[in-house]
Design an enzyme around this catalytic site. Structure first.
Site, PDB file in Angstrom:
ATOM      1  N   ARG A  33      31.782  69.716  88.443  1.00  0.00           N
ATOM      2  CA  ARG A  33      32.994  70.025  89.189  1.00  0.00           C
ATOM      3  C   ARG A  33      33.578  71.186  88.659  1.00  0.00           C
ATOM      4  NH1 ARG A  33      34.398  64.450  90.621  1.00  0.00           N
ATOM      5  NH2 ARG A  33      33.896  64.461  92.942  1.00  0.00           N
ATOM      6  N   GLN A  45      31.965  74.004  94.066  1.00  0.00           N
ATOM      7  CA  GLN A  45      32.733  73.144  94.842  1.00  0.00           C
ATOM      8  C   GLN A  45      32.168  73.003  96.275  1.00  0.00           C
ATOM      9  OE1 GLN A  45      36.903  74.671  94.670  1.00  0.00           O
ATOM     10  NE2 GLN A  45      37.763  72.592  94.816  1.00  0.00           N
ATOM     11  N   ASP A  95      29.773  69.902  96.460  1.00  0.00           N
ATOM     12  CA  ASP A  95      30.173  68.725  95.961  1.00  0.00           C
ATOM     13  C   ASP A  95      29.954  67.431  96.893  1.00  0.00           C
ATOM     14  OD1 ASP A  95      31.482  66.814  94.573  1.00  0.00           O
ATOM     15  OD2 ASP A  95      33.343  67.626  94.480  1.00  0.00           O
ATOM     16  N   SER A 122      32.364  64.323  96.208  1.00  0.00           N
ATOM     17  CA  SER A 122      33.759  64.428  97.225  1.00  0.00           C
ATOM     18  C   SER A 122      33.407  64.435  98.705  1.00  0.00           C
ATOM     19  CB  SER A 122      34.419  65.869  96.930  1.00  0.00           C
ATOM     20  OG  SER A 122      34.802  65.895  95.595  1.00  0.00           O
ATOM     21  N   TYR A 162      37.550  63.621  84.445  1.00  0.00           N
ATOM     22  CA  TYR A 162      37.145  62.160  84.699  1.00  0.00           C
ATOM     23  C   TYR A 162      38.064  61.206  83.807  1.00  0.00           C
ATOM     24  CZ  TYR A 162      33.323  63.698  87.592  1.00  0.00           C
ATOM     25  OH  TYR A 162      32.637  64.142  88.532  1.00  0.00           O
TER      26      TYR A 162
END
Ligand code: NAD
Length: 370
Positions: free
Chosen positions: A121, A126, A129, A132, A227
């Site tokens: 991440r 990004q 990802d 996500s 996380y």
């Protein structure tokens, strides 16, 4: 590069859509798509041909050493022999998750297995990802399922027959899926509260118009990657007590809590479910990882103590056209980052943080197990 049709029952997504194929072809990548691969996502073979791909019944037979096979789901035991030796296999998740044959297959066939769910991440990754992209869909869809199962309005209504109060929604876990669930429930007019062990999400929850429920201060609730860490012992007990207070007043509870590499934490016990009002609804988005609710049956809708508990699996596939669009854009960004224009191959460069993080097997060797 070969794009295979998904074989897992119920999987409607495809790893490349015509728009991303066009970009790959433009970058000098030859693309062969399995006939019918995009149909369940609404993309006919003709659109792939129009984008510059070939369509073949056995696209993998056109590949040579080091060429790429694109998939969404991990290949099944039957399907694995379709992946040519020394191919670079890119899919959403290729981790063994207890199936010993998986690692054996990657080693035996010297496959470079790239598991996109392990992408770091970091800002550079990004746009790739996949977690996500898919979590966003899950979060959105979970609220629609809840609204459908509830049998009550979500918004407040003022009618000639009196006022209808808004539904109360509690979201457990305010990561990507949870934040999308909060936003969707708010758009439908519900009163939303959210709970997370990471205090850092308070501001994001409040910016979406929801109330943040804090348990106790969780020093060190988050690891270096952002996380959540596992909550155990007395802290887990106190967390459940804090949730219970909210739960008893909620019409809907959407659970999204995950801890990387672990079974999903149990946040709702059977006794807690019993404390909810008759006709309430739980949507357990963690069902795939065992569930956040003790009474969840993954893949099933059950009623326990008068509460409907939904344990949906693979929600992204229920929105296959856009799920495929988003997933394939993530895949495209990854491929363009690692494609070597001269050799026309993926550069499996283990010094690159992005490749190193998601490469789980290479040249007959397992690099990561999980
Ligand atoms: P996730 O799917 O791993 O977990 C979902 C949520 O559950 C998280 O918010 C987590 O804190 C929460 N949770 C775990 N255990 C819990 C418990 N016992 N009780 C209550 N909640 C619990 O998380 P995610 O959606 O993948 O996001 C993880 C982190 O990564 C977040 O900080 C997110 O902002 C960040 N992120 C960064 C990027 C990026 O920089 N490219 C992209 C997406 C997400």
């Amino acid at each position: 590069m070969a794009v295979l049709k998904e074989s897992v029952e119920g999987e409607k997504r495809v790893a490349a859509v015509p728009a991303t194929v066009e970009k790959m072809v433009g970058a000098g990548i030859e693309v062969v798509v399995e006939g019918g691969a995009g149909v369940a996502s609404g993309f006919p073979d003709a659109d792939y041909r129009g984008a510059g791909a070939k369509v073949d019944t056995r696209p993998e037979s056109t590949l040579s050493d080091g060429d790429v096979v694109l998939k969404v789901q991990r290949p099944s035991a039957q399907e694995v022999d379709r992946i040519p030796e020394r191919a670079v296999l890119v899919a959403y998740s290729l981790q063994a998750r207890g199936d010993a044959w998986v690692s054996e297959a990657w080693k035996r066939r010297r496959i470079s297995a790239i598991s996109l769910d392990l992408l770091p991440r970091i800002a550079r990754a990004q746009s790739m990802d996949v977690l996500s992209s898919m979590a966003n869909i899950g979060g959105y869809k979970s609220v629609l399922l809840a609204a459908n199962a509830l049998g009550k309005f979500f918004p407040m209504l003022m009618t000639a027959a009196g006022t209808i109060l808004p539904a109360k929604v509690l979201v457990l876990g305010a990561g990507v899926a949870g934040l999308q669930a909060i936003a969707t429930a708010r758009r439908l007019g519900a009163l939303v509260a959210a709970f997370d062990v990471r205090p850092a999400v308070k501001e994001q929850v409040e910016s979406l118009g929801a109330r943040f429920v804090a348990a106790e201060a969780h020093e060190g609730a988050e690891d270096a990657r952002g996380y959540a860490k596992e909550v155990t012992g007395d802290a887990a007990k106190r967390e459940r007590e804090a949730i219970l207070k909210e739960l008893a007043q909620s019409d809907v509870c959407i659970t999204t809590a995950l801890v990387p590499g672990k079974k999903a934490p149990i946040l709702l016990t059977a006794a807690m479910v019993q404390a909810m009002g008759l006709g309430s609804v739980i949507v357990d988005l963690a069902a795939e990882q065992g569930g956040n609710c003790e009474l969840t049956e993954p893949g099933k809708d059950v009623v326990r103590h008068g509460v409907t508990i939904l344990g949906p699996l693979n929600l992204p596939s229920t929105m296959a056209p856009q799920a495929s669009q988003l997933y394939s854009r993530n895949v495209l960004k990854f491929l363009l980052q690692v494609f070597d224009k001269e050799t026309k191959k993926i550069a499996v460069d283990r010094n690159d943080e992005i490749v190193r993080s998601c490469l789980i097997a290479h040249d007959g060797e397992m690099l990561q197990t999980g």
